[in-house]
Design an enzyme around this catalytic site. Structure first.
Site, PDB file in Angstrom:
ATOM      1  N   ASP A  22       0.818  -1.213   0.000  1.00 36.50           N
ATOM      2  CA  ASP A  22       0.000   0.000   0.000  1.00 36.50           C
ATOM      3  C   ASP A  22       0.851   1.263   0.000  1.00 36.50           C
ATOM      4  O   ASP A  22       0.494   2.262  -0.631  1.00 36.50           O
ATOM      5  CB  ASP A  22      -0.924   0.000   1.219  1.00 36.50           C
ATOM      6  CG  ASP A  22      -2.070  -0.994   1.076  1.00 36.50           C
ATOM      7  OD1 ASP A  22      -2.490  -1.255  -0.062  1.00 36.50           O
ATOM      8  OD2 ASP A  22      -2.542  -1.505   2.105  1.00 36.50           O
TER       9      ASP A  22
ATOM     10  N   ASN B 127      -5.519   9.484   1.348  1.00 36.45           N
ATOM     11  CA  ASN B 127      -6.138   8.922   2.552  1.00 36.45           C
ATOM     12  C   ASN B 127      -6.753   9.996   3.453  1.00 36.45           C
ATOM     13  O   ASN B 127      -7.947  10.003   3.686  1.00 36.45           O
ATOM     14  CB  ASN B 127      -5.112   8.117   3.360  1.00 36.45           C
ATOM     15  CG  ASN B 127      -4.905   6.732   2.798  1.00 36.45           C
ATOM     16  OD1 ASN B 127      -5.680   6.263   1.968  1.00 36.45           O
ATOM     17  ND2 ASN B 127      -3.851   6.070   3.231  1.00 36.45           N
ATOM     18  N   GLU B 128      -5.907  10.871   3.983  1.00 34.96           N
ATOM     19  CA  GLU B 128      -6.406  11.869   4.932  1.00 34.96           C
ATOM     20  C   GLU B 128      -5.435  13.027   5.072  1.00 34.96           C
ATOM     21  O   GLU B 128      -4.250  12.930   4.752  1.00 34.96           O
ATOM     22  CB  GLU B 128      -6.644  11.251   6.318  1.00 34.96           C
ATOM     23  CG  GLU B 128      -5.414  11.017   7.157  1.00 34.96           C
ATOM     24  CD  GLU B 128      -4.626   9.783   6.796  1.00 34.96           C
ATOM     25  OE1 GLU B 128      -3.376   9.864   6.740  1.00 34.96           O
ATOM     26  OE2 GLU B 128      -5.231   8.726   6.585  1.00 34.96           O
TER      27      GLU B 128
ATOM     28  N   ASP C 207      -5.145  15.918  20.853  1.00 33.96           N
ATOM     29  CA  ASP C 207      -3.925  15.643  20.093  1.00 33.96           C
ATOM     30  C   ASP C 207      -4.012  16.169  18.669  1.00 33.96           C
ATOM     31  O   ASP C 207      -2.985  16.382  18.020  1.00 33.96           O
ATOM     32  CB  ASP C 207      -3.648  14.141  20.057  1.00 33.96           C
ATOM     33  CG  ASP C 207      -3.098  13.615  21.373  1.00 33.96           C
ATOM     34  OD1 ASP C 207      -2.830  14.424  22.276  1.00 33.96           O
ATOM     35  OD2 ASP C 207      -2.939  12.388  21.497  1.00 33.96           O
TER      36      ASP C 207
ATOM     37  N   THR D 145     -10.507   3.667   6.411  1.00 36.42           N
ATOM     38  CA  THR D 145     -10.112   2.437   7.108  1.00 36.42           C
ATOM     39  C   THR D 145      -8.666   2.491   7.587  1.00 36.42           C
ATOM     40  O   THR D 145      -8.156   1.495   8.107  1.00 36.42           O
ATOM     41  CB  THR D 145     -10.281   1.217   6.188  1.00 36.42           C
ATOM     42  OG1 THR D 145      -9.480   1.393   5.019  1.00 36.42           O
ATOM     43  CG2 THR D 145     -11.729   1.035   5.784  1.00 36.42           C
ATOM     44  N   ALA D 146      -8.000   3.634   7.409  1.00 37.19           N
ATOM     45  CA  ALA D 146      -6.595   3.757   7.810  1.00 37.19           C
ATOM     46  C   ALA D 146      -6.500   4.484   9.149  1.00 37.19           C
ATOM     47  O   ALA D 146      -7.067   4.052  10.145  1.00 37.19           O
ATOM     48  CB  ALA D 146      -5.819   4.465   6.704  1.00 37.19           C
ATOM     49  N   TYR D 147      -5.800   5.607   9.208  1.00 34.01           N
ATOM     50  CA  TYR D 147      -5.620   6.361  10.446  1.00 34.01           C
ATOM     51  C   TYR D 147      -6.964   6.745  11.057  1.00 34.01           C
ATOM     52  O   TYR D 147      -7.164   6.710  12.279  1.00 34.01           O
ATOM     53  CB  TYR D 147      -4.765   7.593  10.153  1.00 34.01           C
ATOM     54  CG  TYR D 147      -4.300   8.374  11.363  1.00 34.01           C
ATOM     55  CD1 TYR D 147      -4.423   7.879  12.659  1.00 34.01           C
ATOM     56  CD2 TYR D 147      -3.708   9.627  11.193  1.00 34.01           C
ATOM     57  CE1 TYR D 147      -3.984   8.604  13.749  1.00 34.01           C
ATOM     58  CE2 TYR D 147      -3.261  10.358  12.280  1.00 34.01           C
ATOM     59  CZ  TYR D 147      -3.406   9.845  13.554  1.00 34.01           C
ATOM     60  OH  TYR D 147      -2.973  10.570  14.639  1.00 34.01           O
TER      61      TYR D 147
ATOM     62  N   SER E  42      -8.329   4.003  13.151  1.00 33.88           N
ATOM     63  CA  SER E  42      -7.556   3.874  14.386  1.00 33.88           C
ATOM     64  C   SER E  42      -7.932   4.949  15.400  1.00 33.88           C
ATOM     65  O   SER E  42      -7.810   4.733  16.609  1.00 33.88           O
ATOM     66  CB  SER E  42      -6.061   3.957  14.082  1.00 33.88           C
ATOM     67  OG  SER E  42      -5.656   2.906  13.240  1.00 33.88           O
TER      68      SER E  42
END
Length: 266
Positions: free
Chosen positions: A52, A125-126, A155, A166-168, A171
């Site tokens: 990825d 992604n973001e 934070d 579905t990534a950071y 989480s």
């Protein structure tokens, strides 16, 4: 005996790229034995062999250049969320002929630092804002010019595409977005105040602005995928519709199916 019908070729000129790992290099060498490849500048589609991270690098290289073309990824990495499975067969032409295209719309981040320097990067992604020191970040959040959160303390905060949901974002306890949802996930990162704010799901036509409060005392960095701008004062984010990209997937192994499947992983 009737000859089999030729496999239709939607992409006549393919370029081959691979990550620097030994496994990816070996797989690329095998592919060269069963297909003819052209230099990247002459191609109408790309075969990317790796994980990825390499796929994101490949897509960003095209975003930075002048030629955006479809990409078919072959997984020789760890997760391979954006990739297709590696198969030791000579079926690449048939796989491409049957591949399902998925359009991915990246974000454009326009960031201004405390010194007034301007930076523009795209994110597949973001885009995330993160505190640089032990001091809690304080960030004002606007959507389409209207203040929605006067002060988010924590934070940081991020804005994710469906691909990046579905990534950071996941989480950070953000929602998983269906690929065709035309939505963005606005997700706080370890929020202190408002303590119970879960984030928001926004139409992808939205323009989101983050303004850093007390930037000298509470410095914040903005990260568009892997690209970081430190000591930001204000960040504007919206979909870069002129930069839409196409990923190619095997039937039954498409990105939209994997996004659905991720919601049932235990």
């Amino acid at each position: 005996m009737t000859e089999p019908a030729p496999v239709p070729q939607p992409y006549s000129k393919l370029a081959l790229l691979h990550s620097p790992t030994e496994r990816a290099a070996e797989a690329a060498q095998q592919l060269r034995q069963c297909a003819d490849f052209v230099p990247l500048e002459h191609a109408d589609a790309v075969i990317a062999v790796g994980g990825d991270g390499f796929m994101l690098d490949t897509l960003h290289a095209m975003l930075d250049g002048k030629h955006i073309m479809p990409v078919f990824g072959i997984n020789l990495g760890t997760v391979g969320f954006l990739m297709n499975p590696h198969r030791k067969t000579k079926d690449l032409a048939a796989r491409l002929a049957k591949a399902k295209p998925i359009v991915v719309s990246p974000l454009r981040m326009d960031a201004v630092t405390q010194d007034g320097d301007a930076h523009t990067f795209c994110a597949i992604n973001e885009v995330s804002l993160l505190r640089e020191t032990r001091q809690t970040a304080k960030i004002e959040i606007l959507v389409n010019g209207k203040v929605r959160i006067p002060e988010l303390a924590g934070d940081g905060v991020l804005l994710a595409t469906p691909v990046g949901s579905t990534a950071y974002n996941l989480s950070a306890n953000g929602p998983i977005l269906p690929l065709d949802s035309a939505m963005l996930a606005l997700t706080p990162i370890s929020p202190f105040r408002p303590r119970r704010w879960p984030g928001a799901i926004l139409p992808d036509s939205s323009r989101v602005t983050f303004r850093v409060r007390e930037p000298a005392k509470r410095p914040v960095a903005a990260v568009a995928d892997q690209r970081e701008v430190r000591d930001v004062a204000e960040v504007h984010i919206e979909i870069a519709r002129e930069k839409c990209m196409t990923l190619l997937f095997d039937r039954g192994h498409t990105l939209d199916e994997r996004i659905v499947a991720e919601q049932f992983v235990t």
